[in-house]
Design an enzyme around this catalytic site. Structure first.
Site, PDB file in Angstrom:
ATOM      1  N   GLY A  32      41.673   2.924  -5.758  1.00 37.06           N
ATOM      2  CA  GLY A  32      42.516   2.575  -6.904  1.00 37.06           C
ATOM      3  C   GLY A  32      43.494   1.452  -6.626  1.00 37.06           C
ATOM      4  N   GLU A  36      52.438  10.245  -0.516  1.00 41.00           N
ATOM      5  CA  GLU A  36      52.594  11.698  -0.575  1.00 41.00           C
ATOM      6  C   GLU A  36      53.688  12.187   0.361  1.00 41.00           C
ATOM      7  OE1 GLU A  36      48.221  11.608  -0.322  1.00 41.00           O
ATOM      8  OE2 GLU A  36      48.338  13.626  -1.124  1.00 41.00           O
ATOM      9  N   ASN A  44      51.765  16.330   7.835  1.00 40.04           N
ATOM     10  CA  ASN A  44      50.545  16.500   7.045  1.00 40.04           C
ATOM     11  C   ASN A  44      49.394  16.731   8.028  1.00 40.04           C
ATOM     12  OD1 ASN A  44      48.328  16.241   5.396  1.00 40.04           O
ATOM     13  ND2 ASN A  44      48.997  14.329   4.429  1.00 40.04           N
ATOM     14  N   ARG A  72      31.371  13.774  -1.918  1.00 45.57           N
ATOM     15  CA  ARG A  72      31.245  14.958  -2.791  1.00 45.57           C
ATOM     16  C   ARG A  72      30.622  14.586  -4.127  1.00 45.57           C
ATOM     17  NH1 ARG A  72      37.414  16.482  -2.230  1.00 45.57           N
ATOM     18  NH2 ARG A  72      37.501  15.740  -0.097  1.00 45.57           N
ATOM     19  N   HIS A  86      43.691   9.234  -8.944  1.00 46.00           N
ATOM     20  CA  HIS A  86      43.763   9.102  -7.485  1.00 46.00           C
ATOM     21  C   HIS A  86      42.335   8.871  -6.995  1.00 46.00           C
ATOM     22  CE1 HIS A  86      45.440  10.171  -3.405  1.00 46.00           C
ATOM     23  NE2 HIS A  86      44.128  10.149  -3.211  1.00 46.00           N
ATOM     24  N   ARG A 114      52.892  19.583   4.222  1.00 37.55           N
ATOM     25  CA  ARG A 114      51.903  19.602   3.154  1.00 37.55           C
ATOM     26  C   ARG A 114      51.023  20.834   3.375  1.00 37.55           C
ATOM     27  NH1 ARG A 114      46.224  16.695   2.891  1.00 37.55           N
ATOM     28  NH2 ARG A 114      45.675  17.299   0.781  1.00 37.55           N
ATOM     29  N   HIS A 146      45.522  17.229  -4.887  1.00 37.32           N
ATOM     30  CA  HIS A 146      46.197  15.913  -4.912  1.00 37.32           C
ATOM     31  C   HIS A 146      47.487  15.974  -5.737  1.00 37.32           C
ATOM     32  CE1 HIS A 146      42.197  13.479  -4.325  1.00 37.32           C
ATOM     33  NE2 HIS A 146      42.777  13.705  -3.154  1.00 37.32           N
TER      34      HIS A 146
HETATM   35  P1  ADP Z   1      41.592   9.322   1.763  1.00 36.42           P
HETATM   36  O1  ADP Z   1      41.226  10.011   0.481  1.00 36.42           O
HETATM   37  O2  ADP Z   1      40.775   9.770   2.924  1.00 36.42           O
HETATM   38  O3  ADP Z   1      43.079   9.228   2.018  1.00 36.42           O
HETATM   39  P2  ADP Z   1      41.789   6.504   1.070  1.00 36.42           P
HETATM   40  O4  ADP Z   1      42.811   6.740   0.007  1.00 36.42           O
HETATM   41  O5  ADP Z   1      42.182   5.720   2.252  1.00 36.42           O
HETATM   42  O6  ADP Z   1      41.074   7.833   1.547  1.00 36.42           O
HETATM   43  O7  ADP Z   1      40.549   5.764   0.354  1.00 36.42           O
HETATM   44  C1  ADP Z   1      39.396   5.447   1.000  1.00 36.42           C
HETATM   45  C2  ADP Z   1      38.586   4.544   0.089  1.00 36.42           C
HETATM   46  O8  ADP Z   1      39.395   3.405  -0.246  1.00 36.42           O
HETATM   47  C3  ADP Z   1      37.334   4.005   0.722  1.00 36.42           C
HETATM   48  O9  ADP Z   1      36.275   4.018  -0.222  1.00 36.42           O
HETATM   49  C4  ADP Z   1      37.698   2.568   1.062  1.00 36.42           C
HETATM   50  O10 ADP Z   1      36.598   1.715   0.979  1.00 36.42           O
HETATM   51  C5  ADP Z   1      38.676   2.209  -0.014  1.00 36.42           C
HETATM   52  N1  ADP Z   1      39.586   1.157   0.476  1.00 36.42           N
HETATM   53  C6  ADP Z   1      40.589   1.293   1.369  1.00 36.42           C
HETATM   54  N2  ADP Z   1      41.148   0.076   1.620  1.00 36.42           N
HETATM   55  C7  ADP Z   1      40.481  -0.839   0.882  1.00 36.42           C
HETATM   56  C8  ADP Z   1      40.583  -2.256   0.700  1.00 36.42           C
HETATM   57  N3  ADP Z   1      41.500  -2.973   1.333  1.00 36.42           N
HETATM   58  N4  ADP Z   1      39.710  -2.856  -0.154  1.00 36.42           N
HETATM   59  C9  ADP Z   1      38.790  -2.139  -0.810  1.00 36.42           C
HETATM   60  N5  ADP Z   1      38.641  -0.802  -0.688  1.00 36.42           N
HETATM   61  C10 ADP Z   1      39.467  -0.141   0.142  1.00 36.42           C
END
Ligand code: ADP
Length: 370
Positions: free
Chosen positions: A315, A346, A7, A223, A190, A73, A162
């Site tokens: 999420g 993924e 990826n 965004r 997501h 990917r 996604h």
């Molecule tokens: P990407 O889309 O870059 O893959 P991620 O899926 O890692 O990003 O999501 C990033 C978001 O998830 C950020 O807003 C971060 O604050 C939140 N996040 C990641 N880990 C935690 C956690 N343990 N507790 C709360 N929020 C989290």
């Protein structure tokens, strides 16, 4: 059978090596800061060399040719690509062609592919497209109400992104519910740095919140998501902004970052909101409200859902936020609709799709008429 999943992001390469049957994850890693000043890795081709050196050093492979296939990917396949595809010269041309639609992604995805071709020329390579899962969206949902000629001439329409994550989460949700995916309706959310929601009817995507680019839809880390385009024209005029400058504002300076003025990351935003900071409170309310609106719209589009699933960094790790959302929509969504937190993977989905593709005879592609 060993399958390597790659990826490539703008300055990174994430990889996972799986052994089938199983699948068992036997190696994973991240190569970062590619092309940055302080880094010794100048480009993705060199990054791929580093990746293979690591796998050899860890002794998870004895030679690159031992890998059965490599799944990549690839972000944008536009309308031509509906399924995983073998990477040949024709597909490379297609990926190049759609670089115009995904300038930050397709070129680096391609660089990863070319790097692998160099090191492991005999290993089958398969491209799994982020847009592919959404190719089942009906035309009335993917069209923008612009003059039709722009769709025909330039392919301006909703593509959605996604896709691999939504597909993986849907599969997992069906397992959790103990029902065939072909018999259930799902809304998959997501929520990460990038955020999107998909309406899935009997296993097929019928609508998704991201559009022609990943800018449309939900409020994201940086965004804006949905906005009246007339507001964009107005701002460009008032602030004398170029197209590039406006693009940067919408993609990199808006969303949670733009509203909170603190961060694109939800953690410091939540902390500041707890301390009473008003703009971070507003950012969280706006974020949740937009998610709620999309869930409502997709709940209607699907005529009900068996489950609403949450994945991605936000999420998966903010159960109180999800509980709040559940409470807010309890007036509409019946109790029998499950709220599920489903960690996405993924890379595993790409490995499974690559294996499926390589063990079956590839289907002939049908050209879609516009
Ligand atoms: P990407 O889309 O870059 O893959 P991620 O899926 O890692 O990003 O999501 C990033 C978001 O998830 C950020 O807003 C971060 O604050 C939140 N996040 C990641 N880990 C935690 C956690 N343990 N507790 C709360 N929020 C989290």
């Amino acid at each position: 059978m060993k399958i390597l999943v790659i990826n490539c992001g703008s300055s990174s390469i994430k990889y996972k090596l799986y052994k089938f049957p199983g699948p068992t994850l036997i190696a994973k890693g991240l190569i970062e800061q590619i092309g940055e000043k302080a880094s010794s890795i100048k480009d993705h081709t060199q990054g791929i060399q580093v990746l293979f050196k690591r796998l050899l050093r860890q002794k998870v492979i004895r030679q690159p040719g031992e890998i059965s296939s490599i799944g990549h990917r690839v972000v944008h396949g536009a309308e031509t690509v509906r399924k995983p595809n073998i990477i040949n010269d024709r597909l490379i041309k297609t990926i190049k062609k759609y670089s115009e639609l995904a300038p930050l992604h397709n070129p680096v995805n391609l660089a990863g592919i070319m790097g692998c071709r160099k090191i492991a020329p005999k290993v089958k390579q398969v491209a799994v497209f982020d847009t592919a899962f959404h190719q089942t969206i009906p035309q009335y949902a993917y069209m923008y109400a612009l003059p039709f000629s722009y769709y025909k001439k330039y392919g301006v329409r909703k593509y959605g992104f996604h896709g691999t994550s939504h597909q993986f989460v849907a599969k997992q949700a069906a397992q959790i519910l103990g029902k065939p995916l072909s018999k259930i309706n799902l809304i998959t959310c997501h929520l990460g740095n990038g955020c999107s929601i998909t309406a899935i009817k009997k296993g097929k995507s019928i609508d998704t919140s991201m559009g022609f680019t990943p800018l449309e839809g939900l409020i994201m880390g940086t965004r804006s998501g949905d906005i009246d385009v007339a507001a964009v024209f107005y701002l460009m005029q008032k602030e004398k902004l170029s197209l590039d400058a406006m693009d940067k504002i919408l993609n990199r300076k808006s969303g949670l970052l733009g509203i909170s003025g603190i961060s694109n990351d939800i953690r410091p935003i939540k902390d500041a909101a707890k301390r009473g900071n008003q703009r971070t409170k507003l950012a969280l309310e706006m974020f949740l409200y937009r998610v709620k609106k999309y869930i409502g719209a997709y709940y209607c589009a699907l005529c009900g859902a068996d489950a609403i699933c949450f994945t991605g960094g936000i999420g998966e790790n903010n159960p109180r936020l999800i509980a709040r959302l559940k409470n807010d929509i309890s007036c509409i969504v019946p109790k029998k609709t499950k709220f599920l937190i489903v960690p996405t993977d993924e890379e595993l989905m790409i490995a499974q799709l690559t294996r499926q593709f390589c063990t079956k005879r590839p289907l002939k592609r049908k050209k879609k008429k516009r």
